[in-house]
Design a protein around this motif. Structure first.
Motif, short mmCIF file in Angstrom:
data_model
loop_
_atom_site.label_atom_id
_atom_site.label_comp_id
_atom_site.label_asym_id
_atom_site.label_seq_id
_atom_site.Cartn_x
_atom_site.Cartn_y
_atom_site.Cartn_z
N ASP A 89 -38.49 -14.46 -49.30
CA ASP A 89 -39.68 -14.90 -48.56
C ASP A 89 -39.58 -14.51 -47.09
O ASP A 89 -38.48 -14.30 -46.56
N ASP A 90 -40.73 -14.48 -46.44
CA ASP A 90 -40.79 -14.13 -45.02
C ASP A 90 -40.02 -15.09 -44.12
O ASP A 90 -39.68 -14.74 -43.00
N ASP A 141 -30.23 -0.21 -41.59
CA ASP A 141 -29.33 -1.12 -40.89
C ASP A 141 -30.07 -2.42 -40.64
O ASP A 141 -31.27 -2.42 -40.35
N THR A 142 -29.37 -3.53 -40.74
CA THR A 142 -30.04 -4.83 -40.60
C THR A 142 -30.59 -5.07 -39.22
O THR A 142 -31.61 -5.72 -39.07
N GLY A 143 -29.98 -4.57 -38.19
CA GLY A 143 -30.52 -4.73 -36.85
C GLY A 143 -30.54 -6.17 -36.39
O GLY A 143 -30.06 -7.08 -37.05
N GLU A 144 -31.13 -6.38 -35.25
CA GLU A 144 -31.18 -7.72 -34.66
C GLU A 144 -32.54 -8.36 -34.91
O GLU A 144 -33.54 -7.67 -35.18
N GLU A 145 -32.56 -9.67 -34.83
CA GLU A 145 -33.81 -10.43 -34.98
C GLU A 145 -34.71 -10.12 -33.78
O GLU A 145 -34.32 -10.33 -32.64
N SER A 146 -35.88 -9.59 -34.04
CA SER A 146 -36.86 -9.35 -32.98
C SER A 146 -38.23 -9.23 -33.63
O SER A 146 -38.34 -8.91 -34.82
N GLU A 147 -39.23 -9.44 -32.84
CA GLU A 147 -40.61 -9.31 -33.33
C GLU A 147 -40.88 -7.87 -33.77
O GLU A 147 -41.54 -7.64 -34.78
N GLU A 148 -40.33 -6.93 -33.03
CA GLU A 148 -40.51 -5.51 -33.35
C GLU A 148 -39.88 -5.17 -34.71
O GLU A 148 -40.48 -4.48 -35.53
N ASN A 149 -38.67 -5.68 -34.96
CA ASN A 149 -38.01 -5.43 -36.24
C ASN A 149 -38.72 -6.14 -37.38
O ASN A 149 -38.78 -5.62 -38.50
N GLU A 150 -39.23 -7.33 -37.12
CA GLU A 150 -40.03 -8.06 -38.13
C GLU A 150 -41.23 -7.22 -38.55
O GLU A 150 -41.51 -7.06 -39.74
N GLU A 151 -41.92 -6.69 -37.58
CA GLU A 151 -43.12 -5.89 -37.85
C GLU A 151 -42.76 -4.60 -38.59
O GLU A 151 -43.44 -4.21 -39.53
N ALA A 152 -41.68 -3.97 -38.17
CA ALA A 152 -41.24 -2.73 -38.82
C ALA A 152 -40.88 -3.00 -40.28
O ALA A 152 -41.24 -2.20 -41.17
N LEU A 153 -40.20 -4.10 -40.55
CA LEU A 153 -39.84 -4.44 -41.93
C LEU A 153 -41.08 -4.68 -42.78
O LEU A 153 -41.17 -4.23 -43.92
N MET A 154 -42.05 -5.37 -42.21
CA MET A 154 -43.29 -5.63 -42.92
C MET A 154 -44.02 -4.32 -43.24
O MET A 154 -44.51 -4.13 -44.36
N GLU A 155 -44.05 -3.40 -42.29
CA GLU A 155 -44.70 -2.11 -42.51
C GLU A 155 -43.97 -1.28 -43.57
O GLU A 155 -44.60 -0.64 -44.42
N LEU A 156 -42.64 -1.29 -43.53
CA LEU A 156 -41.86 -0.56 -44.53
C LEU A 156 -42.10 -1.12 -45.93
O LEU A 156 -42.24 -0.36 -46.89
N THR A 157 -42.15 -2.44 -46.02
CA THR A 157 -42.39 -3.08 -47.32
C THR A 157 -43.74 -2.68 -47.88
O THR A 157 -43.86 -2.34 -49.06
#
Length: 182
Positions: A89-90, A141-157
């Protein structure tokens, strides 16, 4: 597709039978197998997920997996683009979701290879591009928690969800199935 309840049910079955695959990888494997061959039987998938000990899975556990298998097949083949990746889940930590997405991609490539076994196919440029992207995402790579990484993960999904449907559609179209090279 994998609501929180379904996700945890499948995860529980996998853990109780000591499989080394995560639910994401198991679902990716299933999706790859079904993209290659929608007629694939559940035992093909279970044999890979449970190291050929699928016969030990009976009762409610087997029914849970059969339902998951059938639902994945139906959503992948559905006309309304309902297919979704089985991911946490998100509200799960970003690193957990990133790892799951990477696992899903590895599973998909593995399952697709299983579905075709030794066949080599001619793929459209779009499918080749998507498959290359899936291979890259599998090394994410898991990377760090950030709004940018959240958005990138959502777009990749979302990209993967649509890309898998495109691959499935192309492979299931009789005129565009990969041709076996002799």
């Amino acid at each position: 597709m994998a609501t929180s309840t379904v996700y945890h049910q499948i995860e529980s079955v996998l853990l109780s039978h000591n499989t080394i695959m995560s639910i994401a990888e198991a679902h990716g494997t299933l999706s790859g197998i079904l993209c290659a061959d929608m007629r694939a039987e559940i035992d093909r998938w279970l044999g890979e997920v449970f190291d050929d000990e699928a016969g030990d899975i009976i009762g409610d556990d087997r029914m849970t997996l059969v339902t998951f298998f059938d639902e994945t097949r139906n959503r992948l083949d559905g006309a309304y683009f309902e297919f979704e990746l089985a991911l946490p889940d998100d509200d799960a930590p970003l690193n957990q979701r990133t790892t799951a997405l990477s696992d899903w991609c590895r599973g998909f490539l593995f399952g697709l290879g299983l579905g075709f076994e030794s066949e080599q196919g001619h793929w459209s440029c779009d499918c080749k591009d998507i498959l290359r992207d899936i291979a890259e995402i599998s090394r994410l790579d898991t990377g760090e928690e950030s709004e940018e990484n959240e958005e990138a993960l959502m777009e990749l999904t979302e990209y993967l969800r649509v890309g898998i449907q495109l691959i499935h559609s192309e492979l299931q179209s009789p005129s565009e199935k990969p041709q076996v090279l002799h």
